[in-house]
Design an enzyme around this catalytic site. Structure first.
Site, PDB file in Angstrom:
ATOM      1  N   CYS A  95       0.804  -1.223   0.000  1.00 44.47           N
ATOM      2  CA  CYS A  95       0.000   0.000   0.000  1.00 44.47           C
ATOM      3  C   CYS A  95       0.841   1.280   0.000  1.00 44.47           C
ATOM      4  O   CYS A  95       1.410   1.613  -1.026  1.00 44.47           O
ATOM      5  CB  CYS A  95      -1.008  -0.048   1.137  1.00 44.47           C
ATOM      6  SG  CYS A  95      -2.426   0.998   0.791  1.00 44.47           S
ATOM      7  N   ARG A 132     -12.714   6.592  -1.124  1.00 43.63           N
ATOM      8  CA  ARG A 132     -11.579   5.716  -0.791  1.00 43.63           C
ATOM      9  C   ARG A 132     -11.906   4.318  -1.316  1.00 43.63           C
ATOM     10  O   ARG A 132     -13.067   3.907  -1.369  1.00 43.63           O
ATOM     11  CB  ARG A 132     -11.397   5.633   0.730  1.00 43.63           C
ATOM     12  CG  ARG A 132     -10.521   6.704   1.304  1.00 43.63           C
ATOM     13  CD  ARG A 132     -10.235   6.473   2.787  1.00 43.63           C
ATOM     14  NE  ARG A 132      -9.108   5.591   3.004  1.00 43.63           N
ATOM     15  CZ  ARG A 132      -7.845   5.954   2.845  1.00 43.63           C
ATOM     16  NH1 ARG A 132      -7.556   7.160   2.425  1.00 43.63           N
ATOM     17  NH2 ARG A 132      -6.855   5.112   3.092  1.00 43.63           N
ATOM     18  N   HIS A 200      -3.825  -5.551   2.271  1.00 37.94           N
ATOM     19  CA  HIS A 200      -3.561  -5.699   3.705  1.00 37.94           C
ATOM     20  C   HIS A 200      -4.203  -7.013   4.139  1.00 37.94           C
ATOM     21  O   HIS A 200      -4.732  -7.752   3.326  1.00 37.94           O
ATOM     22  CB  HIS A 200      -4.225  -4.547   4.482  1.00 37.94           C
ATOM     23  CG  HIS A 200      -3.678  -3.205   4.148  1.00 37.94           C
ATOM     24  ND1 HIS A 200      -2.379  -2.837   4.420  1.00 37.94           N
ATOM     25  CD2 HIS A 200      -4.265  -2.152   3.535  1.00 37.94           C
ATOM     26  CE1 HIS A 200      -2.201  -1.585   4.007  1.00 37.94           C
ATOM     27  NE2 HIS A 200      -3.309  -1.149   3.475  1.00 37.94           N
TER      28      HIS A 200
HETATM   29  N1  GLN Z   1      -2.217   6.906   2.620  1.00 45.08           N
HETATM   30  C1  GLN Z   1      -2.293   6.123   1.412  1.00 45.08           C
HETATM   31  C2  GLN Z   1      -3.676   6.208   0.739  1.00 45.08           C
HETATM   32  O1  GLN Z   1      -4.615   6.610   1.353  1.00 45.08           O
HETATM   33  C3  GLN Z   1      -1.962   4.663   1.701  1.00 45.08           C
HETATM   34  C4  GLN Z   1      -2.940   3.994   2.651  1.00 45.08           C
HETATM   35  C5  GLN Z   1      -2.482   2.621   3.128  1.00 45.08           C
HETATM   36  O2  GLN Z   1      -1.292   2.362   3.301  1.00 45.08           O
HETATM   37  N2  GLN Z   1      -3.480   1.726   3.416  1.00 45.08           N
HETATM   38  O3  GLN Z   1      -3.804   5.842  -0.429  1.00 45.08           O
END
Ligand code: GLN
Length: 248
Positions: A95, A132, A200
């Site tokens: 990520c 998101r 994840h």
């Molecule tokens: N901050 C980054 C985003 O929002 C990565 C998030 C994460 O590592 N889950 O895309």
């Protein structure tokens, strides 16, 4: 045999339980009587500590921590890791780490965070214009010879949308979920023995085949010989894997 795992920025970039990947790797080595040492590579750690590491891992983070790690990664750690990736050292970037190894990450707010270009990709957070990308995800591996056709399951939570350079291969094809950008149907990236992924979960806990691929790669590179890992009793891991696959 012995393996040394470089764990980058564990104090900054382990927001989404990705430390579980380190637990998976160390457990799967120890059960096989492979000595394993985890080197915590922080902002203060000298890049010399990266030498002789056999596996590289870096996890997820919120934009704030990515900014805090960004300068050191661009200037100090990133160039050394770029060289190690070019030398086929197996690496897993999850990520935010996946975003950080590209040319830049455009965060939710503020200036772009430049990256060392270890992988030829760019990532943009579209701010309030786009939701998101969150939820359970499954995909099929398509660009790792030993794993092609196998599924991976996990969880994603990112605002960033990643675009791969023309020659950079995706890690997997999305079955259910968003993946790199919710549009092109691909997830992650593969270059030599480096994998970038949005998964994840942590990614390795329900995907033992991927964990063993990283371990096997590292041993073969380090000892310059073919390595057949002793199979482990992964009944529970595969039950969890298949449960998620069916549920999705
Ligand atoms: N901050 C980054 C985003 O929002 C990565 C998030 C994460 O590592 N889950 O895309």
């Amino acid at each position: 045999m012995k393996l040394k795992i470089a764990w980058l920025y564990r104090d900054l970039m382990s927001t989404y339980g990705d430390r579980g990947n380190i637990i998976c790797l160390t457990q799967r080595c120890q059960i096989r009587h492979i000595d394993v040492e985890v080197k915590n590579i922080t902002l203060e750690t000298s890049v010399k500590e990266l030498n002789k590491c056999d596996v590289i891992f870096m996890g997820g983070a919120q934009d704030r921590q990515q900014k805090l790690a960004g300068g050191d990664f661009l200037k100090n750690k990133g160039p050394v890791i770029k060289k190690m990736v070019e030398e086929n050292i197996p690496s897993l970037f999850v990520c935010a780490a996946y975003q950080a190894v590209g040319h830049y990450y455009r965060p939710y707010k503020g200036a772009d965070i430049p990256g060392p270009g270890i992988l030829d990709l760019t990532t943009k957070h579209l701010g309030d214009q786009a939701k998101r990308l969150i939820g359970d995800i499954s995909a099929e591996i398509i660009n790792i010879k030993e794993l092609n056709g196998k599924t991976i399951v996990g969880f994603e939570n990112h605002g960033g949308r990643t675009s791969l350079g023309a020659k950079l291969k995706p890690f997997a094809k999305v079955i259910k979920g968003f993946g790199n950008n919710g549009e092109d149907g691909y997830e992650g990236a593969v270059y030599k023995n480096a994998i970038g992924s949005y998964f994840h979960g942590p990614i390795l806990s329900k995907n033992p085949h991927l964990a063993d691929w990283l371990i096997g790669c590292a041993l073969e590179i380090k000892y310059q010989k073919d390595v057949e890992l002793e199979p482990l009793d992964d009944e529970l891991e595969w039950k969890a894997h298949d449960f998620m696959l069916k549920r999705l």
